[in-house]
Design an enzyme around this catalytic site. Structure first.
Site, PDB file in Angstrom:
ATOM      1  N   ARG A  29      64.764  35.601  20.868  1.00 12.60           N
ATOM      2  CA  ARG A  29      64.593  35.723  22.324  1.00 12.60           C
ATOM      3  C   ARG A  29      64.293  37.163  22.756  1.00 12.60           C
ATOM      4  O   ARG A  29      63.839  37.400  23.863  1.00 12.60           O
ATOM      5  CB  ARG A  29      65.869  35.264  23.026  1.00 12.60           C
ATOM      6  CG  ARG A  29      66.164  33.799  22.836  1.00 12.60           C
ATOM      7  CD  ARG A  29      67.374  33.419  23.631  1.00 12.60           C
ATOM      8  NE  ARG A  29      67.138  33.582  25.040  1.00 12.60           N
ATOM      9  CZ  ARG A  29      66.634  32.649  25.825  1.00 12.60           C
ATOM     10  NH1 ARG A  29      66.323  31.490  25.344  1.00 12.60           N
ATOM     11  NH2 ARG A  29      66.443  32.881  27.108  1.00 12.60           N
ATOM     12  N   GLU A 483      44.147  28.547  20.636  1.00 13.98           N
ATOM     13  CA  GLU A 483      45.472  28.544  20.011  1.00 13.98           C
ATOM     14  C   GLU A 483      45.433  29.310  18.686  1.00 13.98           C
ATOM     15  O   GLU A 483      46.346  30.076  18.375  1.00 13.98           O
ATOM     16  CB  GLU A 483      45.941  27.090  19.822  1.00 13.98           C
ATOM     17  CG  GLU A 483      47.266  26.903  19.127  1.00 13.98           C
ATOM     18  CD  GLU A 483      48.449  27.609  19.792  1.00 13.98           C
ATOM     19  OE1 GLU A 483      48.329  28.087  20.930  1.00 13.98           O
ATOM     20  OE2 GLU A 483      49.500  27.696  19.132  1.00 13.98           O
ATOM     21  N   LYS A 487      47.610  32.735  17.732  1.00 14.60           N
ATOM     22  CA  LYS A 487      48.496  32.885  16.571  1.00 14.60           C
ATOM     23  C   LYS A 487      48.188  34.193  15.843  1.00 14.60           C
ATOM     24  O   LYS A 487      49.081  34.945  15.476  1.00 14.60           O
ATOM     25  CB  LYS A 487      48.309  31.729  15.571  1.00 14.60           C
ATOM     26  CG  LYS A 487      48.805  30.356  15.962  1.00 14.60           C
ATOM     27  CD  LYS A 487      50.262  30.262  16.284  1.00 14.60           C
ATOM     28  CE  LYS A 487      50.444  30.460  17.737  1.00 14.60           C
ATOM     29  NZ  LYS A 487      51.367  29.759  18.487  1.00 14.60           N
ATOM     30  N   GLU A 490      49.282  37.204  18.019  1.00 16.53           N
ATOM     31  CA  GLU A 490      50.704  37.444  18.278  1.00 16.53           C
ATOM     32  C   GLU A 490      51.508  37.812  17.055  1.00 16.53           C
ATOM     33  O   GLU A 490      52.472  38.554  17.177  1.00 16.53           O
ATOM     34  CB  GLU A 490      51.357  36.304  19.083  1.00 16.53           C
ATOM     35  CG  GLU A 490      51.400  34.962  18.447  1.00 16.53           C
ATOM     36  CD  GLU A 490      51.948  33.866  19.381  1.00 16.53           C
ATOM     37  OE1 GLU A 490      52.500  34.164  20.443  1.00 16.53           O
ATOM     38  OE2 GLU A 490      51.808  32.690  19.019  1.00 16.53           O
TER      39      GLU A 490
HETATM   40  C1  G6P Z   1      56.113  32.706  25.211  1.00 12.93           C
HETATM   41  C2  G6P Z   1      56.168  32.292  23.750  1.00 12.93           C
HETATM   42  C3  G6P Z   1      55.012  31.335  23.448  1.00 12.93           C
HETATM   43  C4  G6P Z   1      55.035  30.164  24.416  1.00 12.93           C
HETATM   44  C5  G6P Z   1      55.044  30.614  25.878  1.00 12.93           C
HETATM   45  C6  G6P Z   1      55.301  29.467  26.831  1.00 12.93           C
HETATM   46  O1  G6P Z   1      54.987  33.497  25.417  1.00 12.93           O
HETATM   47  O2  G6P Z   1      56.107  33.413  22.910  1.00 12.93           O
HETATM   48  O3  G6P Z   1      55.136  30.854  22.118  1.00 12.93           O
HETATM   49  O4  G6P Z   1      53.917  29.352  24.185  1.00 12.93           O
HETATM   50  O5  G6P Z   1      56.085  31.563  26.076  1.00 12.93           O
HETATM   51  O6  G6P Z   1      56.574  28.941  26.592  1.00 12.93           O
HETATM   52  P1  G6P Z   1      57.034  27.492  26.986  1.00 12.93           P
HETATM   53  O7  G6P Z   1      58.447  27.406  26.510  1.00 12.93           O
HETATM   54  O8  G6P Z   1      56.918  27.397  28.471  1.00 12.93           O
HETATM   55  O9  G6P Z   1      56.129  26.534  26.307  1.00 12.93           O
END
Ligand code: G6P
Length: 607
Positions: A29, A483, A487, A490
């Site tokens: 987190r 997508e 990947k 990130e």
């Molecule tokens: C962040 C995460 C992503 C995710 C996005 C949306 O950026 O790093 O992996 O896709 O949030 O999150 P959610 O929980 O709303 O799908």
């Protein structure tokens, strides 16, 4: 964002090792600093610092702390750089109140100024510290701590999940939630609170998901919850749920990283998802409502946004409709637009992304209905929506979404198919054929991984030396290429951009030079056009790699990542796994930790 944990253990127990374990589970987190606090002999003891958990725990001597009640925090900096002082927990002037916090206190400068003028001394740059001083300031005479805490909460503006220790009530952990996630975990001899369920999944699977405006406290044997605005207490047992997740699901189980484990888990996740959704009444109901809606809007962020774009494509194909898909942080655009008769589809793996939640709230406030697609039962977005559909992918720990994306795409294809039937665009026989194809998504992913992992690993060694890459496709492949690019960006920190292949001539091609990596995700029926785009890139020296399910050799490509053949709405299951693996192996080759990409957090709970 930040991660919070609190454990109220039985007297005489030592919760410090469990706090550290829980913090490790929450590291995804946010992870620039870490800290814990326990109540020991009527005093609050804090250890904290900037850095990763293992290192801070060693340097700051976490194992020397002992206590049966404590809180912990992993930080993702918002106010104040990562430093020992800014790490949580934060204390009041007398060191009798310790606070850990996730979220943002918007009016903190004003509160800080006022508290400083009253003599409170601040030692950090964080917004969090005001909470400790504010509660201290509100503590008067014989009044209970809860009274002071309640009054302090009424003064806070912003989003927060907080847990507090108070030296005079050493058996309790106080908590409150407003817009940032907070979950309680209940067991026979200890109670827990955390930002996310995996933090305490080793100890219990019985949870209560807190709602906005709720506060309360836990001890090892009691739970008290109330709504601080109405002052009414909440019947906790009625909200207790047993979640179908196990500790093993949230553990690495021998894999070097969660991300690799979660890529490998995709066949099982898809199977589970399909089984759960095939007879899901909420999905049918959502399809009916959406089929008869005037307009369909989709709001989502990150990977979920790409699933939303995929839905738009598949909706056109299976239900003859179009959806207006927007990045959820742009939700203001819905103002004055969305209204009664419309449906907003809010897609969020975590169910807690603040922008997506705001989009959902806005749509609801304007009389539209909201359908949520999430992976986390009872999380904020599904809870506030008119109807919730769950992907059932199991807990996802790696920051980069993998298995949750493919299960989102599966659920959305089922939803589009059912909408097609509800609107008369498809008949039951067509829907049955689509479901039969989707049933095979699981084995398709398994076969794809087996067929591509070797070649992708080699390719990763080459990509690791590059600075940029393009991911091109057409049709349904466009969101898939977005997508794929996300990947690579990130976790491997390589600039990767996705374009509809036809659009690449309008600018992107200017950057192409010798050996520039161009990945083309081929789509059935669009191969010829894509081959033309491959030729244009190749002519400018690009190295062209095509992910394709057809054996047709092309003069214009340097390498084919050969995947099983599938129709267009099934290509996520063949095209996405090799791209996930490519990003993963490139990150590993470059020495990065794919589970904890820099500056990123799994759940974004601040705007
Ligand atoms: C962040 C995460 C992503 C995710 C996005 C949306 O950026 O790093 O992996 O896709 O949030 O999150 P959610 O929980 O709303 O799908």
């Amino acid at each position: 964002m930040c991660g919070i944990i609190g454990i109220a253990g039985p007297e005489g127990s030592d919760v410090v090792p469990m706090l550290v374990q829980g913090l490790k589970r929450l590291e995804y987190r946010g992870y620039d600093s870490v800290g814990i606090a326990v109540v020991s002999d009527g005093r609050i003891v804090v250890r904290k610092g900037a850095g990763k958990i293992e290192e801070v725990a060693r340097v700051k001597g976490f194992p020397e702390l002992h206590g049966s009640v404590g809180v912990g925090h992993t930080r993702w900096a918002t106010h104040g750089r990562p430093s020992d002082e800014n790490a949580h927990p934060h204390l009041d002037c007398k060191g009798r109140i310790a606070v850990v916090h996730n979220g943002i206190i918007r009016n903190y400068s004003e509160l800080r100024e006022r508290l400083e003028s009253k003599g409170h001394v601040f030692v950090s740059e964080t917004d969090t510290e005001v909470i400790a001083h504010l509660v201290e300031d509100e503590l008067r005479g014989p009044e209970s701590f809860m009274e002071a805490f309640r009054r302090a909460l009424a003064r806070l503006e912003g989003s927060f999940a907080v847990a507090l220790l108070y030296a005079a009530e050493p058996r309790r952990i106080f908590f409150a939630r407003m817009e940032s996630p907070l979950v309680l975990g209940l067991s026979s001899n200890a109670n827990y609170l955390a930002s996310d369920i995996p933090a305490f999944l080793d100890y219990t699977d019985r949870v209560i998901v807190l709602r906005d405006g709720e506060m309360g406290w836990i001890t090892s044997s009691q739970v008290y919850i109330e709504d601080w605005r109405s002052g009414r207490s909440v019947e906790a047992s009625g909200r207790l749920r047993k979640i179908p997740w196990t500790a093993e699901m949230a553990a690495k189980s021998g894999y070097p990283h969660f991300m690799l484990k979660e890529i490998y888990e995709q066949p099982a996740a898809l199977r589970n998802s399909f089984r759960g959704l095939a007879g899901d009444k909420s999905l049918l109901k959502a399809a009916e409502i959406m089929a008869s809606a005037d307009r369909i809007f989709v709001a989502a962020a990150g990977t979920s946004f790409h699933a939303g774009l995929f839905f738009d494509h598949v909706l056109g194909r299976l239900a003859g409709r179009i959806a207006y898909t927007l990045v959820s942080s742009e939700y203001h655009r819905l103002e004055g637009v969305v209204g009664r008769g419309d449906v907003l589809l809010a897609i969020s793996q975590s169910g807690e992304t603040i922008d997506t939640l705001k989009a959902a709230r806005l749509a609801l406030s304007r009389g539209a209905r909201v359908v949520a697609l999430s992976n986390v039962i009872d999380s904020a977005i599904p809870r506030e929506s008119s109807i919730a559909i769950y992907t059932r992918a199991g807990p996802e720990i790696g920051v980069a979404a993998t298995k949750t994306f493919l299960t989102q795409v599966l659920a959305l294809t089922m939803l589009a198919a059912r909408m097609g039937v509800a609107s008369g665009h498809l008949d039951e026989g067509d829907a049955k054929n689509i479901y039969q194809a989707l049933f095979k998504a699981s084995s398709l992913v398994r076969k794809t991984i087996t067929a591509t992992e070797g070649v992708v690993r080699e390719l990763a060694d080459w990509l690791a030396g590059k600075h940029s890459a393009y991911m091109l496709s057409r049709g349904i492949g466009v969101p898939l290429s977005m997508e794929a690019a996300l990947k690579v960006k990130e976790i491997a920190y390589i600039h990767a951009e996705a374009y509809p292949a036809g659009e690449s001539k309008h600018g992107p091609i200017a950057l192409v030079e010798k050996e520039f990596p161009v990945f083309i995700l081929s789509e059935p029926g669009l191969e010829e056009e894509l081959e033309g785009n491959a030729a244009e890139m190749k002519a400018r020296g690009a190295k062209v790699i095509v992910v394709s399910g057809t054996g047709r050799p092309s003069r214009h490509l340097d390498l084919q990542i050969r995947v099983p053949g599938a129709e267009d709405f099934m290509t996520p299951y063949t095209h996405i796994p090799p791209m996930q693996l490519l990003a993963y192996y490139t990150a590993v080759k470059l020495g990065y930790d794919p589970d904890k990409p820099r500056n990123l957090a799994k759940t974004v709970t601040v705007e």
